[in-house]
Design an enzyme around this catalytic site. Structure first.
Site, mmCIF file in Angstrom:
data_model
loop_
_atom_site.group_PDB
_atom_site.id
_atom_site.type_symbol
_atom_site.label_atom_id
_atom_site.label_comp_id
_atom_site.label_asym_id
_atom_site.label_seq_id
_atom_site.Cartn_x
_atom_site.Cartn_y
_atom_site.Cartn_z
ATOM 1 C CG HIS A 256 1.813 1.700 0.476
ATOM 2 N ND1 HIS A 256 1.985 1.557 -0.883
ATOM 3 C CD2 HIS A 256 1.211 0.563 0.906
ATOM 4 C CE1 HIS A 256 1.515 0.386 -1.264
ATOM 5 N NE2 HIS A 256 1.040 -0.249 -0.200
ATOM 6 C CG ASP A 328 -4.809 0.048 -2.001
ATOM 7 O OD1 ASP A 328 -4.522 -0.920 -1.261
ATOM 8 O OD2 ASP A 328 -4.025 0.517 -2.841
#
Length: 429
Positions: A256, A328
């Site tokens: 992230h 993702d």
């Protein structure tokens, strides 16, 4: 003498006529008349007429309903199916409506900031389905509902413990029930896709992003428990998405925030990380999420989510996987800090991805949409390549009989009671 000779000639001529054999037709007719006196006899004309051969009917081609639907879509509608986007807030705003109308996105993902009360979240989900009814294909409504620390359910819904806690029981029946309970949770608000189970093997104790989201540090345990959870989700009609291929368990960086690097060889990955994903492919898993991790010994230039080596050669090729591949979130730091969004979108489609997940920005969804439309029109990507992905997406939606008319369902009181009973079984082990 002349009279005698003439008489002999006439006699010989008469004998020749008497000895001339009758024709086959005459013979058959006579035989039929004699032996089948009870039946009406056929005339010579009927007997000599050639029999008409029956022309075999050509077998009708089976209609492929997926191909039929695909053929009816415009290029814009097809590109839209390849985008799974995030939304803002807890109600449908004008920008989200416009994204659904203009980019015709094939799916929406909810995060914690999109969830309010159970009733409010169900209304939000339903409003998106209603906004999508002007589009020709029903919409994926997806969420990360794993249990443990990754939960998107309101507080009125009983919690489900982490995968690690369930993994410690080593009981795959409890893991299958876990999948069924997770499915029933997301159905309370109208979702049809759950980004679970996690098939990462937690082999690095310093991993900042997986940890107890994994069933454990053994590939065998993760495979057995993860496949059971996947089947539980299926049992209740929710589409499972396994994650994070090729394996996020041995990273020390959170993708992230930045791009993790895993310096493992193909042989090392095959001996650990890949085992659960190969088991899922063997069980014909519906969808696989690919992680933003660089594996330089396989592909030094692209993270897995953008890599033709990892998606094309390994997942599609060596694993022989022909289901849906989802990236993702392309707005995560691992990609955003290293690539422009349009470059990443082109690279991942060329590598073999079917759905591009992009959250937190309507502008990002539009960028991907415009990029892929332009790429097809300029010849950078063929429309047949787009068709491959959209065929898989439509096939999955048809397999699960998705419809924008499907509403939130379930009995909260009964579900909560079932979760509590199941948790007691976990605690007792």
């Amino acid at each position: 003498m002349m009279c005698l000779l003439l008489g002999i000639v006439l006699l010989l001529s008469a004998c020749g006529q008497a000895q001339k054999p009758s024709s086959a037709t005459d013979s058959n007719t006579g035989s039929n008349a004699g032996s089948n006196s009870g039946q009406s006899s056929s005339s010579p004309e009927q007997n000599t007429a050639p029999l008409q051969e029956e022309v075999p009917e050509e077998p009708q081609e089976e209609v492929d309903p997926v191909q039929e639907q695909l053929s009816s879509l415009t290029l814009e509608e097809k590109i839209g199916q390849m985008i799974l986007a995030g939304v803002q807030g807890t109600t449908l705003d004008d920008q989200a409506k416009q994204m659904i109308t203009d980019q015709k996105v094939g799916g929406i993902i909810f995060y914690a900031n999109n969830v309010s009360t159970l009733e409010g979240t169900a209304k939000f989900v339903q409003s998106i389905k209603e906004a999508n009814q002007s589009n020709p294909v029903p919409i994926f409504m997806s969420v990360d509902q794993e249990g443990g620390k990754v939960s998107r359910m309101p507080e009125t819904v009983e919690s489900i413990p982490s995968s690690r806690k369930v993994g410690e029981t080593k009981d795959s029946a409890l893991a299958e029930t876990m999948g069924e309970l997770l499915a029933r949770q997301v159905q309370l608000t109208g979702f049809n896709v759950d980004f679970a189970p996690v098939l990462d093997v937690n082999s690095n104790p310093k991993n900042p992003v997986i940890g107890d989201r994994s069933f454990g540090s053994s590939a065998e345990l993760v495979s057995r428990m993860g496949i059971a959870e996947m089947k539980g989700l299926r049992n209740e009609g929710i589409i499972p998405v396994v994650k994070h291929f090729p394996g996020h368990g041995d990273t020390s960086v959170d993708s992230h925030l930045d791009l993790p690097v895993v310096n493992k060889t193909e042989k090392q990955l095959a001996e650990l990380e890949w085992i659960p994903f190969q088991a899922a492919v063997k069980e014909q898993v519906e969808a696989v999420m690919v992680a933003h991790i660089l594996f330089p010994k396989l592909d030094p230039d692209h993270p897995a989510s953008l890599s033709d080596v990892i998606i094309g050669e390994h997942l599609r090729g060596k694993f022989n996987y022909d289901g849906v591949v989802i990236t993702d979130d392309l707005s995560m730091g691992a990609i955003a800090k290293n690539y422009k969004l349009d470059q990443a979108a082109l690279a991942t489609v060329k590598a073999g991805s079917d759905i591009l997940l992009v959250a937190h920005s309507y502008e990002s969804a539009k960028t991907i949409f415009d990029t892929l439309i332009s790429a097809v029109k300029s010849g950078k990507i063929t429309e047949s390549r787009i068709d491959e992905s959209v065929y898989r997406i439509l096939a999955l939606k048809q397999q699960y009989k998705l419809s924008d008319d499907q509403k939130a369902s379930g009995d909260l009181k009964q579900l909560n009671a079932d979760i509590v009973d199941w948790r007691k079984q976990i605690d007792a082990r």
